[in-house]
Design a protein around this motif. Structure first.
Motif, short mmCIF file in Angstrom:
data_model
loop_
_atom_site.label_atom_id
_atom_site.label_comp_id
_atom_site.label_asym_id
_atom_site.label_seq_id
_atom_site.Cartn_x
_atom_site.Cartn_y
_atom_site.Cartn_z
N THR A 209 18.12 -15.21 4.58
CA THR A 209 17.58 -14.66 3.35
C THR A 209 16.77 -13.40 3.62
O THR A 209 16.46 -13.07 4.76
CB THR A 209 16.67 -15.69 2.65
OG1 THR A 209 15.56 -16.00 3.51
CG2 THR A 209 17.44 -16.97 2.36
N ASP B 275 25.00 -13.82 -1.55
CA ASP B 275 24.49 -14.01 -2.90
C ASP B 275 23.24 -13.15 -3.02
O ASP B 275 22.17 -13.53 -2.51
CB ASP B 275 24.17 -15.48 -3.16
CG ASP B 275 23.66 -15.72 -4.58
OD1 ASP B 275 23.74 -14.79 -5.40
OD2 ASP B 275 23.16 -16.83 -4.86
N THR C 64 25.93 -7.90 1.44
CA THR C 64 24.94 -8.27 0.43
C THR C 64 25.07 -7.37 -0.80
O THR C 64 25.63 -6.28 -0.75
CB THR C 64 23.52 -8.15 0.99
OG1 THR C 64 23.32 -6.81 1.48
CG2 THR C 64 23.31 -9.14 2.13
#
Length: 476
Positions: free
Chosen positions: A318, A274, A350
């Protein structure tokens, strides 16, 4: 000394909380008790000027171990850092001069691009003896007395102390003691070693004494000091479990075979990207004595291989590079340090980094001018229409016109927020009415939270966030 507690195994968005049920067994600051004849030895200024860092090798299996660090306020070493040396079985160590610093930031690597950087936060270490084991930091010397100089458990004037960890959940246990009439060890004491499932042990030399006074701690300021009275233990083999001392006890580990069976391989590993984040999840592994953690290995990008210890079956990675493919494998770990084989890999690519949102305008201090209103409408229905009543705002709210009394005397609650431009919030026709409208001043804040197993963007020597804590108190 400072540190954070270890994490517990759990499913996503779940956490296990166990300390409250110990009925006074543990205290974050030991309770007061009569001072010993000779108090514990205080750490010297010289000791405060160094940090001896012990790193567990049992679940890493690297060919070399490098400590990449920076004293607080100082510069980082040149990547990959300084090579650590063998300390005792399953441990390497390095003593770092700190000068006037009160601690150091650190990461570990194998010298070939594989890093343990505390899930992107780096390790925040204090002074003295520090252990880092599978992501858990504690203050201890795991090698004190190890080797041929450790007393023979069957020798004269020795005490073999077994301590039960099943109810405290500590991954590190220190024995802080003094032979009867002697002096205390330096806080936090000497490290105890795993004996079998649920037990750690340590044999100490009593000299001419016939017993010892003892307390136990996890190296992070949490103590079991027998409710402030300390434990009085005799020579020979003694067990301590749930504050119960059993002298001349049988070896609790004598009948148990060593745990050499690795957990099953984690299955159904999935990775979903995401933006510049990847969420990795998998099904729990199984083990004959229980899985304690998972080890997630990430490859891909320009920052090398990252190994992260995770206490649940989800890992949020992340701050990754844009439009980059990443590969993840997962291994299960049990309390004995047995590792499963790696799982089948999961991959994710990504996307682009999201555009930062526009900076908002803080709400004013005058609640009459704030544009956010909260409208709360409640209904209470007991099934008896004779209990219906409109309340003090029955007419003003418009509820009367809609034959919608506030109290119908099974309970229903609606909550609606409405935004207007500096005016009042107007109820919509046909929707639940409010008996009153409350204007609330709201302060907007932005926080970044990293949950267990999450990773921030990191590249040596990215700075971590310092977590402060207090130096453990010597004894009860």
């Amino acid at each position: 000394m400072r540190r954070t507690p270890h994490r517990l195994l759990g499913r996503p968005l779940a956490a296990a909380v166990a300390a409250a049920g110990l009925l006074g067994l543990l205290t974050s600051v030991p309770q007061a008790a009569p001072a010993p004849a000779t108090g514990p030895v205080a750490a010297s200024a010289a000791a405060d000027a160094t940090a001896t860092v012990f790193y567990s090798t049992k679940t890493r299996n690297w060919s070399a171990y490098q400590l990449h660090y920076a004293p607080d306020g100082g510069s980082w070493t040149t990547v990959p850092g300084t090579r650590m040396t063998s300390a005792c079985t399953d441990w390497v160590k390095l003593t770092v001069p700190l000068g006037g610093a009160s601690g150091l930031k650190a990461t570990f690597n194998n010298g070939s691009g594989t890093w343990d950087n505390n899930a992107g936060r780096n390790y925040d270490l204090g002074t003295g003896n520090i252990t880092v084991k599978d992501g858990v930091v504690a203050h201890s010397d795991p090698c004190a007395g190890a080797g041929p100089e450790e007393p023979d458990p069957g020798g004269p004037n020795t005490a073999s102390v077994y301590y039960a960890t099943s109810t405290v959940g500590w991954s590190t246990v220190n024995l802080h003691y003094r032979p009867t009439g002697g002096t205390w060890t330096t806080v936090p004491g000497i490290g105890m070693e795993a004996a079998c499932t649920g037990w750690v042990r340590r044999t100490v030399d009593l000299g001419v004494a016939t017993g010892l006074q003892a307390t136990f701690n996890n190296g992070n300021g949490v103590w079991d000091n027998n409710n402030g009275a300390d434990y009085t233990l005799p020579a020979g083999l003694t067990t301590v479990k749930d504050r119960k001392v059993t002298a001349s006890a049988k070896d609790p580990c004598a009948a148990e075979e060593p745990d050499t069976q690795a957990p099953s391989v984690p299955t159904a590993v999935k990775a979903a990207a995401d933006g510049v984040s990847v969420l990795v999840s998998w099904e729990p592994a199984t083990d004959d004595r229980g899985v304690t953690k998972y080890q997630v290995t990430r490859t891909g990008g320009t920052k090398g291989t990252l190994v992260t210890d995770v206490g649940s079956t989800v890992f949020a990675d992340t701050g990754l590079e844009e439009r980059t493919a990443y590969r993840y494998t997962v291994r299960a770990l049990d309390a004995a340090g047995n590792l499963s084989a790696p799982s089948a890999p999961a991959t994710a690519t990504t996307g682009e980094k999201p555009t930062a949102p526009a900076t908002g305008t803080p709400l004013g201090t005058d609640p009459r001018k704030d544009p956010i209103y909260f409208v709360l409408t409640a209904r209470f229905n007991d099934g008896d229409p004779t209990n219906n009543r409109g309340g003090s705002q029955h007419e003003k709210s418009g509820n009367a016109a809609n034959d919608d009394p506030m109290f119908r005397g099974t309970s229903r609650v609606w909550c609606r927020s409405s935004t207007t431009s500096r005016g009042s919030a107007s109820p919509r026709s046909g929707s639940p009415r409010s008996s009153s409208t409350a204007r609330t001043t709201t302060t907007t804040a932005t926080t970044a939270t990293t949950s267990t197993g999450s990773t921030r963007a990191w590249s040596p020597p990215g700075p971590p966030t310092r977590t402060s804590s207090t130096r453990p108190t010597p004894r009860g």
